[in-house]
Design a protein around this motif. Structure first.
Motif, PDB file in Angstrom:
ATOM      1  N   GLN A 190      48.441  31.851  39.945  1.00 38.47           N
ATOM      2  CA  GLN A 190      49.299  32.765  39.216  1.00 38.47           C
ATOM      3  C   GLN A 190      48.969  34.193  39.640  1.00 38.47           C
ATOM      4  O   GLN A 190      47.845  34.472  40.069  1.00 38.47           O
ATOM      5  CB  GLN A 190      49.110  32.610  37.709  1.00 38.47           C
ATOM      6  N   PRO A 191      49.922  35.107  39.550  1.00 42.93           N
ATOM      7  CA  PRO A 191      49.657  36.503  39.918  1.00 42.93           C
ATOM      8  C   PRO A 191      48.461  37.065  39.153  1.00 42.93           C
ATOM      9  O   PRO A 191      48.208  36.700  38.002  1.00 42.93           O
ATOM     10  CB  PRO A 191      50.955  37.218  39.524  1.00 42.93           C
ATOM     11  N   THR A 192      47.733  37.944  39.790  1.00 47.28           N
ATOM     12  CA  THR A 192      46.476  38.474  39.251  1.00 47.28           C
ATOM     13  C   THR A 192      46.549  39.991  39.037  1.00 47.28           C
ATOM     14  O   THR A 192      47.390  40.671  39.619  1.00 47.28           O
ATOM     15  CB  THR A 192      45.319  38.157  40.211  1.00 47.28           C
ATOM     16  N   PRO A 193      45.635  40.504  38.209  1.00 47.44           N
ATOM     17  CA  PRO A 193      45.599  41.949  37.943  1.00 47.44           C
ATOM     18  C   PRO A 193      45.250  42.721  39.219  1.00 47.44           C
ATOM     19  O   PRO A 193      44.679  42.153  40.142  1.00 47.44           O
ATOM     20  CB  PRO A 193      44.482  42.085  36.901  1.00 47.44           C
ATOM     21  N   PRO A 337      39.517  32.663  41.511  1.00 49.39           N
ATOM     22  CA  PRO A 337      38.385  32.733  40.580  1.00 49.39           C
ATOM     23  C   PRO A 337      38.647  33.654  39.397  1.00 49.39           C
ATOM     24  O   PRO A 337      38.265  33.342  38.260  1.00 49.39           O
ATOM     25  CB  PRO A 337      37.249  33.255  41.462  1.00 49.39           C
ATOM     26  N   GLU A 338      39.291  34.776  39.649  1.00 46.23           N
ATOM     27  CA  GLU A 338      39.541  35.741  38.582  1.00 46.23           C
ATOM     28  C   GLU A 338      40.308  35.096  37.428  1.00 46.23           C
ATOM     29  O   GLU A 338      40.002  35.332  36.245  1.00 46.23           O
ATOM     30  CB  GLU A 338      40.323  36.937  39.136  1.00 46.23           C
ATOM     31  N   THR A 339      41.281  34.271  37.753  1.00 44.66           N
ATOM     32  CA  THR A 339      42.098  33.644  36.722  1.00 44.66           C
ATOM     33  C   THR A 339      41.276  32.672  35.882  1.00 44.66           C
ATOM     34  O   THR A 339      41.310  32.707  34.640  1.00 44.66           O
ATOM     35  CB  THR A 339      43.289  32.914  37.363  1.00 44.66           C
ATOM     36  N   PHE A 340      40.515  31.800  36.560  1.00 42.06           N
ATOM     37  CA  PHE A 340      39.726  30.812  35.819  1.00 42.06           C
ATOM     38  C   PHE A 340      38.614  31.466  35.001  1.00 42.06           C
ATOM     39  O   PHE A 340      38.403  31.118  33.834  1.00 42.06           O
ATOM     40  CB  PHE A 340      39.121  29.797  36.786  1.00 42.06           C
ATOM     41  N   ILE A 341      37.929  32.402  35.602  1.00 40.67           N
ATOM     42  CA  ILE A 341      36.804  33.051  34.911  1.00 40.67           C
ATOM     43  C   ILE A 341      37.293  33.800  33.679  1.00 40.67           C
ATOM     44  O   ILE A 341      36.674  33.747  32.608  1.00 40.67           O
ATOM     45  CB  ILE A 341      36.051  33.983  35.878  1.00 40.67           C
ATOM     46  N   ASN A 342      38.417  34.510  33.795  1.00 46.38           N
ATOM     47  CA  ASN A 342      38.946  35.240  32.641  1.00 46.38           C
ATOM     48  C   ASN A 342      39.386  34.299  31.517  1.00 46.38           C
ATOM     49  O   ASN A 342      39.287  34.633  30.330  1.00 46.38           O
ATOM     50  CB  ASN A 342      40.122  36.119  33.058  1.00 46.38           C
ATOM     51  N   PRO A 357      47.313  38.931  46.652  1.00 43.36           N
ATOM     52  CA  PRO A 357      48.400  38.229  45.956  1.00 43.36           C
ATOM     53  C   PRO A 357      48.931  36.985  46.671  1.00 43.36           C
ATOM     54  O   PRO A 357      50.078  36.949  47.131  1.00 43.36           O
ATOM     55  CB  PRO A 357      49.477  39.313  45.849  1.00 43.36           C
ATOM     56  N   PHE A 358      48.099  35.964  46.741  1.00 44.19           N
ATOM     57  CA  PHE A 358      48.530  34.667  47.261  1.00 44.19           C
ATOM     58  C   PHE A 358      47.468  33.633  46.896  1.00 44.19           C
ATOM     59  O   PHE A 358      46.344  33.996  46.531  1.00 44.19           O
ATOM     60  CB  PHE A 358      48.767  34.703  48.773  1.00 44.19           C
ATOM     61  N   PRO A 359      47.799  32.343  46.969  1.00 45.15           N
ATOM     62  CA  PRO A 359      46.869  31.297  46.537  1.00 45.15           C
ATOM     63  C   PRO A 359      45.532  31.328  47.266  1.00 45.15           C
ATOM     64  O   PRO A 359      45.390  31.919  48.339  1.00 45.15           O
ATOM     65  CB  PRO A 359      47.643  30.013  46.815  1.00 45.15           C
ATOM     66  N   GLU A 360      44.548  30.635  46.707  1.00 43.84           N
ATOM     67  CA  GLU A 360      43.156  30.767  47.125  1.00 43.84           C
ATOM     68  C   GLU A 360      42.749  29.959  48.350  1.00 43.84           C
ATOM     69  O   GLU A 360      42.031  30.459  49.216  1.00 43.84           O
ATOM     70  CB  GLU A 360      42.259  30.370  45.928  1.00 43.84           C
ATOM     71  N   HIS A 361      43.148  28.734  48.452  1.00 41.64           N
ATOM     72  CA  HIS A 361      42.587  27.800  49.443  1.00 41.64           C
ATOM     73  C   HIS A 361      43.526  27.630  50.638  1.00 41.64           C
ATOM     74  O   HIS A 361      44.696  27.304  50.450  1.00 41.64           O
ATOM     75  CB  HIS A 361      42.393  26.433  48.783  1.00 41.64           C
ATOM     76  N   THR A 362      43.049  27.854  51.871  1.00 41.23           N
ATOM     77  CA  THR A 362      41.716  28.283  52.295  1.00 41.23           C
ATOM     78  C   THR A 362      41.649  29.810  52.427  1.00 41.23           C
ATOM     79  O   THR A 362      42.662  30.490  52.261  1.00 41.23           O
ATOM     80  CB  THR A 362      41.363  27.663  53.660  1.00 41.23           C
ATOM     81  N   SER A 363      40.473  30.310  52.759  1.00 43.88           N
ATOM     82  CA  SER A 363      40.275  31.745  52.923  1.00 43.88           C
ATOM     83  C   SER A 363      40.879  32.226  54.237  1.00 43.88           C
ATOM     84  O   SER A 363      40.490  31.780  55.312  1.00 43.88           O
ATOM     85  CB  SER A 363      38.774  32.050  52.893  1.00 43.88           C
ATOM     86  N   GLY A 364      41.834  33.143  54.131  1.00 41.55           N
ATOM     87  CA  GLY A 364      42.449  33.687  55.338  1.00 41.55           C
ATOM     88  C   GLY A 364      41.446  34.387  56.236  1.00 41.55           C
ATOM     89  O   GLY A 364      41.494  34.254  57.465  1.00 41.55           O
ATOM     90  N   HIS A 365      40.517  35.142  55.639  1.00 46.24           N
ATOM     91  CA  HIS A 365      39.473  35.793  56.425  1.00 46.24           C
ATOM     92  C   HIS A 365      38.671  34.766  57.218  1.00 46.24           C
ATOM     93  O   HIS A 365      38.337  34.984  58.387  1.00 46.24           O
ATOM     94  CB  HIS A 365      38.524  36.565  55.502  1.00 46.24           C
TER      95      HIS A 365
END
Length: 454
Positions: A190-193, A337-342, A357-365
């Motif tokens: 979901q979109p994040t702060p 992580p921000e969404t779950f932790i909050n 602003p995009f889904p977590e898995h996998t890490s683009g970096h």
């Protein structure tokens, strides 16, 4: 100009900028050569990409086609440089140089790279001013007007060929595709702060690849199953992110912060202070690795053939890497992580870095850093130590690395320290990126040259 002098002069044009000292230009140090003009052209494109705020996948696409254009224009005059036509199945041969016309292919390469890049950005005037200044500087070296004109015309003809080619990569079509749809599934992104932006490029996996057979060719392992149980593996991975910046070792904490910020490479970070909002702009992750390519080529004193080869190959690795990564991101659509932790641990917690602003898995970096490092290791060798000053212009100190692979490992780990990725996204992303890079090297051969590390 006598016929004999003209013949000697024109035969030396491919090497014109390899001369040194005041015979070329007293404003340049001894090692400045044709590659330096090309480095400057690529850096100008990076600066405009930063100014125009292109997303990481889109920036990689811009680097790819512009650097392919430069490579192809140079290769047209150098039998030791294999064309990409045919190696990339959907690329047809670029136009041949006109018969009976004298061409400086280094100049043509610059013209091709600049025109193609200019066609893909918004701030065209910034590219035009730079282009005019650069070619005036080159003309002042003493290039005959007819050779200059013919070389520019040929380079731009190559650019037109590449521009027509990239028009068929499905990019324009994806501009009209639906936005990401938010799910009621608590495990999904979901979109994040602070800006709650829509998911960036949810259809990027539909962009045409260069070497990959398909976007899902190197599909990574899936993320750990979501769970709200404190005894689950998922919860342990969340806590690793949560605790990353809570260490009591002040030296270790400072280093983790330095690493996270050095590799942030977020093209648009918004800041909210009361009712005031402003943004800072930086290079993309791909732009960082393009700059590392410049650092390596300069340090190795690479000739123009090797320089254009390195830029083109790294750019293609970035492009295919983002397509591969985005294919998985919008398949697993994992929450950050921000969404779950909050929600479940600490509602006041914020990551060190702003969550992209995009889904977590996998890490683009992780994906594109490993793909780039794999390519650069192939070109410049193992254990190529270098100082990365890519972020100095953004007020961050340079960092030293013993190799490209070591740099990619730090870039990947930085995302955990930054609070925006779980461990599997990092580890699986590294495997994914290495597979992309190795496959590119197997499928596409751009020749080889001897690199002298100095």
């Amino acid at each position: 100009m006598s016929p004999l002098f003209r013949f000697v002069f024109l035969c030396s044009l491919p090497f014109l900028f390899l001369a040194c000292g005041e015979d070329v230009n007293p404003n340049y140090p001894e090692e400045v050569a044709a590659p330096e003009f090309y480095h400057r052209a690529v850096k100008q494109l990076t600066d405009v990409i930063v100014h125009d705020i292109f997303s990481p996948p889109v920036a990689a696409r811009i680097y790819s086609y512009s650097n392919i254009a430069g490579y192809e224009a140079l290769a047209a005059g150098d039998p030791s440089m294999p064309s990409l036509a045919g190696q990339i199945p959907h690329l047809s041969p670029v136009p041949a140089p006109p018969a009976g016309v004298e061409i400086s292919h280094p100049i043509a390469a610059l013209a091709a790279q600049l025109k193609t890049g200019k066609s893909m950005i918004f701030s065209e005037e910034k590219m035009e001013v730079f282009e005019d200044t650069l070619f005036q500087e080159i003309a002042a070296i003493g290039v005959p007007e007819d050779v200059m004109a013919a070389s520019l015309a040929y380079g731009r003809q190559v650019a037109d060929h590449i521009i027509e080619w990239y028009g068929g990569d499905n990019y324009k079509q994806t501009r009209t595709f639906p936005k990401y749809s938010i799910s009621n599934d608590v495990s999904k992104w979901q979109p994040t702060p602070p800006d709650y932006m829509d998911g960036i490029e949810p259809s990027w996996m539909k962009i045409r690849t260069f070497a990959l057979d398909s976007a899902s060719q190197f599909r990574p392992l899936p993320p750990t199953p979501y769970s709200e149980s404190k005894d689950s593996k998922w919860y342990q991975e969340v806590m690793e992110v949560y605790e990353a910046m809570r260490t009591t070792d002040t030296t270790e904490l400072a280093e983790r912060i330095n690493i996270a910020k050095f590799w942030d490479c977020n093209p648009y970070v918004s800041h909210h202070i009361g009712h005031v909002m402003f943004a800072t702009k930086k290079i993309t992750p791909g732009g960082h690795w393009i700059n590392i390519t410049a650092i390596a080529a300069r340090q190795a004193k690479a000739d123009l053939a090797t320089t254009t080869r390195a830029y083109a190959t790294v750019s293609m690795a970035l492009h295919d890497g983002f397509i591969s990564c985005w294919d998985e991101k919008y398949r697993s659509r994992l929450l950050r992580p921000e969404t779950f932790i909050n929600r479940h641990i600490d509602e006041e917690w914020r990551p060190l870095l702003q969550t992209p602003p995009f889904p977590e898995h996998t890490s683009g970096h992780s994906v594109i850093s490993r793909a780039s490092a794999t390519v650069l290791t192939h070109i410049f060798g193992d254990n190529f130590a270098f100082t990365d000053d890519s972020e100095v212009e953004f007020d961050l100190p340079a960092r030293d690395f013993p190799s490209f692979l070591a740099a990619s490992e730090e870039a990947a780990l930085s995302r955990l320290y930054g609070g925006i990725h779980y461990r599997p996204a990092i580890d699986y992303g590294m495997v994914q990126g290495e597979a992309v890079g190795k496959h590119l090297l197997e499928r596409i051969q751009l020749g080889s040259t001897t690199i002298s590390k100095k």
